[in-house]
Design a protein around this motif. Structure first.
Motif, PDB file in Angstrom:
ATOM      1  N   ARG A 183       6.306  62.821 -15.010  1.00 20.15           N
ATOM      2  CA  ARG A 183       5.500  61.825 -15.380  1.00 20.15           C
ATOM      3  C   ARG A 183       4.670  61.884 -16.627  1.00 20.15           C
ATOM      4  O   ARG A 183       4.696  61.154 -17.553  1.00 20.15           O
ATOM      5  CB  ARG A 183       4.286  61.307 -14.364  1.00 20.15           C
ATOM      6  N   GLN A 184       4.468  63.171 -16.758  1.00 20.00           N
ATOM      7  CA  GLN A 184       3.456  63.763 -17.866  1.00 20.00           C
ATOM      8  C   GLN A 184       4.590  63.688 -19.195  1.00 20.00           C
ATOM      9  O   GLN A 184       4.049  63.351 -20.416  1.00 20.00           O
ATOM     10  CB  GLN A 184       2.686  65.109 -17.868  1.00 20.00           C
ATOM     11  N   ILE A 185       5.781  64.340 -19.029  1.00 21.09           N
ATOM     12  CA  ILE A 185       6.601  64.534 -20.085  1.00 21.09           C
ATOM     13  C   ILE A 185       7.132  63.132 -20.720  1.00 21.09           C
ATOM     14  O   ILE A 185       7.092  62.858 -22.126  1.00 21.09           O
ATOM     15  CB  ILE A 185       7.787  65.362 -19.603  1.00 21.09           C
ATOM     16  N   LEU A 186       7.268  62.140 -19.572  1.00 23.45           N
ATOM     17  CA  LEU A 186       7.791  60.795 -20.019  1.00 23.45           C
ATOM     18  C   LEU A 186       6.487  60.021 -20.837  1.00 23.45           C
ATOM     19  O   LEU A 186       6.767  59.476 -21.928  1.00 23.45           O
ATOM     20  CB  LEU A 186       8.230  59.874 -18.887  1.00 23.45           C
ATOM     21  N   ARG A 187       5.521  60.234 -20.455  1.00 23.96           N
ATOM     22  CA  ARG A 187       4.209  59.841 -21.060  1.00 23.96           C
ATOM     23  C   ARG A 187       4.156  60.285 -22.575  1.00 23.96           C
ATOM     24  O   ARG A 187       4.064  59.556 -23.602  1.00 23.96           O
ATOM     25  CB  ARG A 187       2.834  60.309 -20.624  1.00 23.96           C
ATOM     26  N   ASP A 194      -2.166  57.257 -29.448  1.00 24.72           N
ATOM     27  CA  ASP A 194      -3.621  56.662 -28.858  1.00 24.72           C
ATOM     28  C   ASP A 194      -3.219  56.035 -27.345  1.00 24.72           C
ATOM     29  O   ASP A 194      -4.319  56.158 -26.677  1.00 24.72           O
ATOM     30  CB  ASP A 194      -3.937  55.490 -29.976  1.00 24.72           C
ATOM     31  N   MET A 195      -2.115  55.468 -27.322  1.00 22.02           N
ATOM     32  CA  MET A 195      -1.763  55.115 -26.005  1.00 22.02           C
ATOM     33  C   MET A 195      -1.751  56.232 -24.772  1.00 22.02           C
ATOM     34  O   MET A 195      -2.106  56.151 -23.789  1.00 22.02           O
ATOM     35  CB  MET A 195      -0.523  54.274 -25.894  1.00 22.02           C
ATOM     36  N   SER A 196      -1.348  57.373 -25.151  1.00 22.10           N
ATOM     37  CA  SER A 196      -1.269  58.377 -24.357  1.00 22.10           C
ATOM     38  C   SER A 196      -2.509  58.882 -23.989  1.00 22.10           C
ATOM     39  O   SER A 196      -3.039  59.142 -22.938  1.00 22.10           O
ATOM     40  CB  SER A 196      -0.680  59.487 -25.083  1.00 22.10           C
ATOM     41  N   ILE A 200      -4.216  59.195 -20.402  1.00 19.93           N
ATOM     42  CA  ILE A 200      -4.798  60.409 -19.627  1.00 19.93           C
ATOM     43  C   ILE A 200      -6.300  60.047 -19.361  1.00 19.93           C
ATOM     44  O   ILE A 200      -6.704  60.479 -18.206  1.00 19.93           O
ATOM     45  CB  ILE A 200      -4.945  61.494 -20.804  1.00 19.93           C
ATOM     46  N   LYS A 201      -6.909  59.359 -20.109  1.00 19.72           N
ATOM     47  CA  LYS A 201      -8.402  59.020 -19.734  1.00 19.72           C
ATOM     48  C   LYS A 201      -8.687  58.136 -18.528  1.00 19.72           C
ATOM     49  O   LYS A 201      -9.340  58.259 -17.738  1.00 19.72           O
ATOM     50  CB  LYS A 201      -9.106  58.403 -20.936  1.00 19.72           C
ATOM     51  N   LYS A 202      -7.722  57.176 -18.483  1.00 27.05           N
ATOM     52  CA  LYS A 202      -7.823  56.322 -17.288  1.00 27.05           C
ATOM     53  C   LYS A 202      -7.326  57.161 -15.991  1.00 27.05           C
ATOM     54  O   LYS A 202      -8.375  56.837 -15.135  1.00 27.05           O
ATOM     55  CB  LYS A 202      -6.866  55.124 -17.592  1.00 27.05           C
TER      56      LYS A 202
END
Length: 666
Positions: A183-187, A194-196, A200-202
């Motif tokens: 999941r993190q790698i695809l992100r 900025d979307m990444s 992460i913040k959400k």
């Protein structure tokens, strides 16, 4: 799109493991497009070389959970400065602590040339050159510049990318089966920085509020359980108070009785002492009367003898006094009693004749007899008085003992009632006001929990909307990833192996509903299956299949997500998973990857092994007839191990054989 590092060259100076040659000290190597082969043997420094390249790119920072063998889970993707012992990993491998050793790595990142020099003593930064300009960046500034050039949000993302995409270490995770890592790698690969960051913040907002809410929920539940106990106490307080009142009355009564008895006992004790003294006096008086009576009897005996006969009086006196006959030594109390009776009856003590009319003894015996009568009456009076005193003393002693016993029983009773009283007091609820205040405080905490639960639900709703959009964006790339994976996997495996886009449900935190997170599933046929079967974990395939599948997945992702499709891939010791038949297939796939773009770098470390892997890799991967330039022979550069020293000729023979095979075909 993410820019992966394209390695250009590396220079390692002053490091004891790589002394180099007389003509060229140290280690210098240029990574040409395509394949580079790092050739060595066990312990000569192949993995150390790859690790130095990795640490050149990460510096003294690491993801604390990145090297664990389990899934990544919800671990925070945050780069943390390594402890001093970890920063000394290269220093500890050489005698001089690598005090003057420096590595300089040149690589391209998004069309920008970056040169980083680090100390191998502690990984500290020595120099940074960007596009030919020497900069004076601090470590944190360099990290920000690398993130900007690579197109990733954070340096933690950069390290995760290196570990899962670029460097294929022996302790590598199987990315295709690690849901959280995938999941993190695809992100990282398919989201703009900025979307990444928003992702992460959400995600962290949900995780942190979920943790806070659960902690508060746990605390409130404890308070509510304690409050329920106190309320139950309050409801049962009537019965407790009634019992308390009864026991308190009984306790007061017992205490009063004990006090009265203790007061009476003082008087009884005084009377007891008086009566004891009186008894002793009566006893003394009786003893005196007895002695007087005995003396009177002796006088009466003496008065019955017509002349003085000391012998006869002495014998009778002794007989009357000791009950013993001085003539024969016999004890004769009956005789004494009879003689006494004769005296009392005014008879002769010797023959029992009536002597009342005797002129010889009349006068003296009469007086003596009167004395006996008087002393006898006095003795009888004393006996009566002594018996009366004894009875009085016995009565007071009995009363004293009874009082003492009653007081002891009262003490026991009072102790038991006091203990029960203490137990009942503990069962009493706190004061009403305190109970009400505590109820209000607990209600406020419960309200806070519900408020946080509502906030958490809103965050989850927001994150759900966000992740649904992101899933669609990644899904648009999924077909390219799947196609690329199949092209590589078919080369490695003969089984039917399919990758499919299948977002997987997973919770974010430990409460609440699940989300669909981006994920690729794998299906694989097998010798014991008629069709492909979903493989949900690495334990469901063989070791070699696991490595081929994971390698294919990485190649597919880097080929799809890399800027211009360029990337570097560093594989440590792939020969351990290959048998003789699959050497050709593996060499073909790796060569395909190496030639996929004009800038790909495939760096493979290998032991000097028998077989066709190394010649095939070099021959298949490249067509520029510069195989020797793509070979970093650590046997020439590195400090030899004891095994290499002692078996030098055997190693040399195999090296020459390998080089000859390359030369014959170059």
């Amino acid at each position: 799109m993410v820019s992966f590092p394209i390695l250009k060259n590396v220079i390692i100076e002053g490091y004891g493991m790589y002394p180099g040659t007389t003509d060229q000290p140290g280690l210098t190597f240029e990574f040409k497009p395509g394949l580079s082969l790092i050739l060595g043997a066990n312990g000569i420094g192949k993995t150390t070389f790859i690790s130095i390249l990795f640490r050149s790119l990460t510096g003294p920072y690491e993801l604390p959970t990145a090297t664990l063998t389990g899934d990544l889970g919800s671990a925070r993707i945050q780069a943390i400065r390594m402890p001093s012992y970890a920063r000394s990993v290269f220093a500890n491998r050489v005698m001089n602590g690598a005090s003057d050793a420096v590595v300089t790595l040149t690589f391209m990142l998004n069309d920008t040339s970056v040169v980083i020099s680090r100390s191998l003593h502690d990984l500290s930064l020595r120099q940074v050159i960007i596009d030919g300009l020497i900069t004076h960046l601090a470590e944190e500034d360099l990290q920000a510049e690398i993130c900007r050039l690579a197109g990733v949000w954070s340096f933690g993302d950069w390290i995760l990318l290196l570990r899962h995409m670029i460097f294929y270490f022996e302790d590598r995770r199987a990315l295709v089966w690690d849901q959280s890592a995938q999941r993190q790698i695809l992100r990282i690969l398919f989201m703009q920085p900025d979307m990444s960051e928003v992702w992460i913040k959400k995600e962290r907002e949900v995780l942190e509020l979920d943790s806070r809410m659960r902690n508060l929920q746990s605390a409130v539940s404890r308070e509510e359980r304690a409050l329920a106990s106190e309320v139950a106490k309050s409801e049962g307080a009537k019965d407790i108070r009634a019992e308390l009142e009864t026991i308190e009355k009984l306790l007061t009564s017992d205490s009063a009785d004990r006090e009265t008895l203790q007061y009476d006992l003082v008087g009884i004790e005084a009377a007891r002492q008086d009566r004891r003294l009186s008894y002793l006096q009566k006893e003394q008086e009786r003893e005196s009367a007895f002695r007087e009576f005995e003396n009177a009897k002796l006088i009466a005996i003496a008065s019955r003898f017509p002349s003085r006969s000391d012998t006869a009086r002495y014998i009778l006196a002794q007989l009357m006094t000791d009950n013993t006959c001085l003539v024969c030594g016999s004890e004769v109390p009956g005789v004494v009693e009879e003689l006494t009776q004769r005296i009392e009856d005014s008879l002769c003590v010797v023959c029992a004749s009536d002597i009342s009319e005797s002129e010889i003894l009349a006068e003296s015996s009469e007086l003596a007899d009167k004395r006996v009568q008087v002393s006898l009456r006095q003795l009888n009076d004393c006996d009566v008085a002594q018996e009366s005193a004894a009875n009085a003393l016995k009565e007071i002693e009995s009363a004293f003992s009874q009082h003492v016993l009653t007081i002891q029983e009262l003490n026991t009773s009072i102790a038991k009632k006091s203990a029960r009283l203490a137990e009942l007091v503990k069962l009493l609820p706190p004061e009403e006001s305190k109970l009400h205040r505590k109820q209000a405080e607990t209600a406020a905490l419960r309200s806070s929990v519900e408020s946080q639960r509502q906030m958490l639900q809103e965050l989850r709703t927001s994150f759900r909307s966000f992740i649904e959009i992101r899933n669609k964006e990644i899904a648009d790339k999924a077909s390219d990833v799947v196609a690329s994976f199949h092209s590589f996997a078919r080369g490695f495996l003969l089984e039917d192996c399919t990758l499919s886009w299948a977002p997987r449900k997973s919770r974010l935190g430990e409460t609440g509903e699940s989300f669909d997170f981006p994920f690729f599933e794998l299906d694989l046929s097998g010798s014991d299956f008629n069709s492909t079967v979903r493989r949900t974990g690495p334990e469901q395939v063989s070791e070699s299949q696991r490595e081929f599948i994971d390698l294919s997945f990485r190649m597919a992702l880097t080929s799809t997500a890399g800027a211009h499709g360029f990337t570097s891939l560093l594989i440590d010791a792939p020969e351990s998973s290959l048998d003789a038949v699959f050497v050709v297939r593996a060499a073909s796939v790796l060569a395909k990857f190496a030639r996929a773009t004009v800038e790909n770098r495939l760096v493979v470390t290998s032991n000097l092994v028998e077989g066709q892997l190394l010649p095939l890799l070099l021959k298949t991967a490249e067509s520029d007839n510069h195989n020797f330039e793509r070979l970093l022979n650590l046997f020439d550069i590195a400090e030899p191990t004891e095994a290499i020293r002692q078996l030098h000729d055997e190693y040399q023979e195999r090296i020459e054989s390998l080089l000859a095979s390359l030369g014959d075909n170059s």
